[in-house]
Design an enzyme around this catalytic site. Sequence first.
Site, PDB file in Angstrom:
ATOM      1  N   TYR A 180     -14.909  -4.690 -22.272  1.00 20.02           N
ATOM      2  CA  TYR A 180     -15.441  -3.549 -22.728  1.00 20.02           C
ATOM      3  C   TYR A 180     -17.133  -3.578 -22.668  1.00 20.02           C
ATOM      4  O   TYR A 180     -17.823  -4.312 -23.354  1.00 20.02           O
ATOM      5  CB  TYR A 180     -14.930  -3.053 -23.953  1.00 20.02           C
ATOM      6  CG  TYR A 180     -15.490  -1.575 -24.555  1.00 20.02           C
ATOM      7  CD1 TYR A 180     -14.350  -0.606 -23.923  1.00 20.02           C
ATOM      8  CD2 TYR A 180     -16.398  -1.310 -25.105  1.00 20.02           C
ATOM      9  CE1 TYR A 180     -14.585   0.768 -24.310  1.00 20.02           C
ATOM     10  CE2 TYR A 180     -16.713   0.235 -25.291  1.00 20.02           C
ATOM     11  CZ  TYR A 180     -15.805   1.161 -25.005  1.00 20.02           C
ATOM     12  OH  TYR A 180     -15.843   2.293 -25.147  1.00 20.02           O
ATOM     13  N   TYR A 235     -17.150   5.796 -16.856  1.00 21.21           N
ATOM     14  CA  TYR A 235     -17.308   5.806 -18.390  1.00 21.21           C
ATOM     15  C   TYR A 235     -15.755   6.374 -19.128  1.00 21.21           C
ATOM     16  O   TYR A 235     -15.937   7.603 -19.049  1.00 21.21           O
ATOM     17  CB  TYR A 235     -18.374   6.429 -18.976  1.00 21.21           C
ATOM     18  CG  TYR A 235     -18.587   6.314 -20.527  1.00 21.21           C
ATOM     19  CD1 TYR A 235     -18.549   5.011 -21.185  1.00 21.21           C
ATOM     20  CD2 TYR A 235     -18.727   7.258 -21.262  1.00 21.21           C
ATOM     21  CE1 TYR A 235     -18.520   4.985 -22.353  1.00 21.21           C
ATOM     22  CE2 TYR A 235     -18.493   7.336 -22.718  1.00 21.21           C
ATOM     23  CZ  TYR A 235     -18.568   6.141 -23.579  1.00 21.21           C
ATOM     24  OH  TYR A 235     -18.824   6.022 -24.784  1.00 21.21           O
TER      25      TYR A 235
END
Lengths: 411, 150
Positions: A302, A352
């Site tokens: 992440y 994203y």
Amino acid sequence: MTSGVATARSGGVGASGAAIVGLGVTDMTRHRYDVTALDLAAEAIKLAMDDCQLPKTRLGGLLVNGNMMSSEVRNDLQDALGLTDLTLLNTMSAGGATAGSMVQYASFAIERGLASVVALVFADAPLRKGTGVADSRYGIPKGAGPGFEGLARTYGDRGQASIRYALAASRHMHLFGTTSEQLGAIAVAQRGWAALNPWAQMREPITLEDHQASRMIAEPFRLLDCCLTSNGAVAVIMASADAAKDLPQPPVFVRGVGQGHPGDPGRTGRDFGIHTGAVQAGKEALRQAEIGLEDVDALQIYDSFTYTVLTTLEDYGFCAKGEGGPFVADGRLGVGGSLPCNTGGGQLSGYYAWGFTPLSEGVVQARGGAGERQVPNCDHVMVSGSGGFLNYHSTIILSRTEGSGARGASG
Amino acid sequence: MNEERLVQRPSPTPDLESQPFFDAASRSELLVRACPACGAFAWPVAGFATCQVCWAHGLEWTRASGLGVIHSFTRVHSVPKDDDPAWAPFLLGVVELREGIRTQIIGLLPADDGHVAVGDPVEVVFHPTREGVIVPWFKVTSLTAGSVGA
């Protein structure tokens, strides 16, 4: 053997571990302003169901990643999609760590026979036509409240994520001498991967000099340390490991899922933002998968900011705490490097979609279908999710091979 | 950082919960929360008055030393469109107070010579804002300029 998929929407007690059988990613290479998050969610789920060639009537479960505003796409997605008689439904919310929590919950449900086919989805549409990212829904709230909220506004703090992560990165630099150039190495490596990913938003290669020349946002972060913003959605379809073997795509087995949430009581002695929940979550996921760090073929970490990658690498144990800077600076995370990381470009350069960005690329790599950017002989992919401001963490081990335990996330 | 600009910052509007905090600030006193049951300190958080240590309800206000060290800080280089562009760059940070608690993100002021670094000692200072409300900032104490920095 009769698989749950073939006959019913509930799976039957004693099902094997769980697997990811379908993947749907909407086109995020261009900004789409004409659709809502709800529409994008529907599009991704349709793509994912097409991918595994299952009709919508087979869906028994729906898990929704609560997005920023926590209102736009929730359980009402069920009715928007015309799904009836589900046996599993929830909107889950742990920020960027949610994807892992959703995979874990779906695994439990599948293994316990509570649902045989479950769709997991993230969808959001923060960007608006004619305005920049700063005016998106991820931007700055107009007008602060009274009292302590108003005081934050006096100081100039409007809740920007960049400020919060910058405080963690700044402390890491103080403690260990980490540099902006070392953070930049992460951005450069990921852009190299993105150049090979047709799904990525930003594919023009960058150099460390480009990173250093990009404008300062909140020290130590420059523009190229920050993730993108996307209007888009990602869905994955999960089923039992047995059922997965009868479906068209190579099964991606969920070999382990761990969570870690260290908490920040704001008291002396806690070094928030230096050690994250990745410590606990990573260990637990590897334990369930019965593999070690040395068995990990690719990492999908992440990457809200470059620093998130650096601290997660340390917390997983790929290097000691504090050594992340020198560790990443040699280019090992990039194309041709010894530790392929964020092989689709991640959220810095790809797209994203919170925890569904690393999850989706993990599925692509474990299937062996990543084309030019495919990691050779990729069996085990370690996928992380980080939510809040380094508050919440989840880790998933996705594998091409089923493993002897075959008990998935219940391991 | 230009301390003359502080008076141009928008004032917070004290509400029922925060009124004692801002009243004290006008007397150049920093208030924090303290638990009536176990004595633990806490930085005030909107909408929450339960002790995180013993879970007793009803945190009370108590005067803090106003002394601490910078746990971390960032220099922010842009402001939202509806804020004063001349405010940037500005400093935000988290201060570890002598009371054993950390502040929420708070406004920092460098030492008079411009020095600011993680680990620097700071002390609370009070400045009026645009609509007249006096608020606390933490300023690097001049004595420490040149101390071990980031």
